[in-house]
Write an enzyme that holds these catalytic residues in place. Sequence first.
Site, short mmCIF file in Angstrom:
data_model
loop_
_atom_site.label_atom_id
_atom_site.label_comp_id
_atom_site.label_asym_id
_atom_site.label_seq_id
_atom_site.Cartn_x
_atom_site.Cartn_y
_atom_site.Cartn_z
N ILE A 1 6.76 54.58 -121.54
CA ILE A 1 7.07 54.65 -122.97
C ILE A 1 6.61 53.41 -123.72
O ILE A 1 6.62 53.37 -124.95
CB ILE A 1 8.59 54.85 -123.22
CG1 ILE A 1 9.40 53.78 -122.50
CG2 ILE A 1 9.03 56.24 -122.85
CD1 ILE A 1 10.75 53.52 -123.11
N TYR B 1 21.18 44.72 -122.13
CA TYR B 1 21.18 46.19 -122.17
C TYR B 1 22.00 46.69 -123.36
O TYR B 1 21.53 47.49 -124.17
CB TYR B 1 21.74 46.74 -120.86
CG TYR B 1 21.97 48.24 -120.86
CD1 TYR B 1 20.91 49.12 -120.62
CD2 TYR B 1 23.24 48.79 -121.09
CE1 TYR B 1 21.12 50.50 -120.63
CE2 TYR B 1 23.44 50.16 -121.10
CZ TYR B 1 22.38 51.01 -120.87
OH TYR B 1 22.58 52.37 -120.88
N ARG C 1 38.06 54.05 -117.52
CA ARG C 1 36.76 54.47 -118.04
C ARG C 1 36.88 55.89 -118.57
O ARG C 1 37.82 56.62 -118.23
CB ARG C 1 35.69 54.43 -116.93
CG ARG C 1 35.38 53.05 -116.38
CD ARG C 1 34.68 52.16 -117.41
NE ARG C 1 34.38 50.83 -116.88
CZ ARG C 1 35.19 49.78 -116.96
NH1 ARG C 1 36.39 49.88 -117.53
NH2 ARG C 1 34.82 48.60 -116.47
N1 LIG Z 1 24.37 57.49 -116.81
C1 LIG Z 1 25.22 57.00 -117.69
O1 LIG Z 1 26.42 56.87 -117.43
C2 LIG Z 1 24.73 56.59 -119.06
C3 LIG Z 1 25.68 56.19 -120.01
C4 LIG Z 1 25.25 55.83 -121.27
C5 LIG Z 1 23.90 55.88 -121.59
N2 LIG Z 1 23.00 56.27 -120.65
C6 LIG Z 1 21.58 56.31 -121.06
O2 LIG Z 1 21.08 57.62 -120.81
C7 LIG Z 1 19.70 57.53 -120.45
C8 LIG Z 1 19.49 58.25 -119.14
O3 LIG Z 1 20.24 57.56 -118.13
P1 LIG Z 1 20.35 58.08 -116.63
O4 LIG Z 1 21.72 57.84 -116.18
O5 LIG Z 1 19.77 59.44 -116.55
O6 LIG Z 1 19.44 57.02 -115.89
P2 LIG Z 1 18.12 57.23 -115.01
O7 LIG Z 1 17.75 55.89 -114.47
O8 LIG Z 1 18.35 58.31 -114.03
O9 LIG Z 1 17.07 57.71 -116.12
C9 LIG Z 1 16.27 56.83 -116.87
C10 LIG Z 1 14.83 57.26 -116.68
O10 LIG Z 1 13.96 56.47 -117.50
C11 LIG Z 1 12.78 56.21 -116.74
N3 LIG Z 1 12.09 55.02 -117.27
C12 LIG Z 1 12.52 53.73 -117.26
N4 LIG Z 1 11.61 52.94 -117.85
C13 LIG Z 1 10.60 53.75 -118.25
C14 LIG Z 1 9.36 53.52 -118.93
N5 LIG Z 1 8.98 52.29 -119.32
N6 LIG Z 1 8.56 54.58 -119.17
C15 LIG Z 1 8.90 55.84 -118.80
N7 LIG Z 1 10.06 56.12 -118.14
C16 LIG Z 1 10.89 55.08 -117.88
C17 LIG Z 1 13.29 55.99 -115.31
O11 LIG Z 1 12.30 56.12 -114.33
C18 LIG Z 1 14.36 57.10 -115.23
O12 LIG Z 1 13.83 58.31 -114.75
C19 LIG Z 1 19.36 56.05 -120.40
O13 LIG Z 1 18.76 55.69 -121.63
C20 LIG Z 1 20.71 55.37 -120.25
O14 LIG Z 1 20.69 54.07 -120.79
C21 LIG Z 1 23.38 56.63 -119.40
#
Ligand SMILES: NC(=O)c1ccc[n+]([C@@H]2O[C@H](COP(=O)([O-])OP(=O)(O)OC[C@H]3O[C@@H](n4cnc5c(N)ncnc54)[C@H](O)[C@@H]3O)[C@@H](O)[C@H]2O)c1
Length: 343
Positions: free
Chosen positions: A65, A158, A224
């Site tokens: 991205i 973050y 949580r």
């Molecule tokens: N899981 C949670 O509890 C939670 C809570 C709040 C927010 N989030 C947000 O939700 C989103 C998804 O989280 P998740 O839990 O599925 O995590 P995840 O790590 O499974 O998914 C994030 C994805 O982004 C990809 N990624 C990272 N950097 C990248 C780049 N430069 N280019 C392209 N792809 C890239 C990773 O490879 C991964 O597949 C994230 O933005 C996270 O911050 C998650």
Amino acid sequence: MEKSEGRSIRCLVTGAAGFVGSHLCERLLTLGHAVVGVDNFFSGRPENLEPFGTHPRFFFHERSITEPLLLRDLSAAHGPFDAVFHLAAIVSVPYSLDHPEETHQVNYVATVHLVNEAEKLGARSFVFAGSAAEYGTQERMPLREPDAGSWTLWLSPYGEAKYRASAAVASRRGALRGVSLRCFNIYGPRQDPSSPYSGVISRFVDMAVAGRPLTIFGDGLQTRDFVFVDDVVEAYCRAALLENDAESPPCGIYNVGSGRPTSILDLARLICRLTGRPESITFCPERPGDIRHSTASVEAAQRDLGWAPRVGLEVGLKRTIQWMQGEKPIRGAKPVPMSMESR
Ligand SMILES: NC(=O)c1ccc[n+]([C@@H]2O[C@H](COP(=O)([O-])OP(=O)(O)OC[C@H]3O[C@@H](n4cnc5c(N)ncnc54)[C@H](O)[C@@H]3O)[C@@H](O)[C@H]2O)c1
């Protein structure tokens, strides 16, 4: 009025190979939409794409991205996007503490560039993965959307990058509507228990299924707000008006959580019971920087998105345990065949 229900639209999902992104792709395909997924596998896994990797309406690009021409290239290859779901991010809080500048670039700078590009290229909605970490340290619960601001004491790069990116996205209220979903602790199948930032549920279930004691940092009385991944995916769809018959299109920032606090100790006990293991819990010193309590107010999402969490903790845990016990794909499996790869 812009309403996507009932017609097929073209969606971009960044972070498609991640835990949440892969579930979102699957739901969008089920709803009849065309989905272009992007991921660089920084923390995502090819196995997550397996259930839909060969779907005729799914296209995948292994790209970052942070590439300035990403959206232009993808629009040229597939046609303009109606909706952009931006989930790709550096998701590890500890990693962000060690790599603040990289986190700023990936989680904030790339997001602002993407939303600018999406607007120029004619997208109608841009839905961003915000986070409860945007609230930093807070005393008063439940957390409401205005409780985070420039005064917030963020605990990590973050949290700060997510806050700034959410604000940038949510300010789009013209032809492109920006929505940030501040998700609390998401859990469910496909969440990787081995990553350094694994959710506590995936780690506990992994330990319980393996017959190991569950490790709690601190006294376990910290709370949580756990929300099941299917509920989160529904919130994304509603934010982009795919499953929402609200009269005025939503824009702005919305909490996505269960609205209920659960203590880590109660969670550990429940997981022991549901996995049929004897209660085996060990306690370690509290981790510096861990917040004490976190609970969402979900009134705004209920009002504007018509969204409410539906999957209770026990039901969601049973589904997660079932996946962890049987359906979990083998780590390091070969990448799936994709409908299309740009490079
Ligand atoms: N899981 C949670 O509890 C939670 C809570 C709040 C927010 N989030 C947000 O939700 C989103 C998804 O989280 P998740 O839990 O599925 O995590 P995840 O790590 O499974 O998914 C994030 C994805 O982004 C990809 N990624 C990272 N950097 C990248 C780049 N430069 N280019 C392209 N792809 C890239 C990773 O490879 C991964 O597949 C994230 O933005 C996270 O911050 C998650």
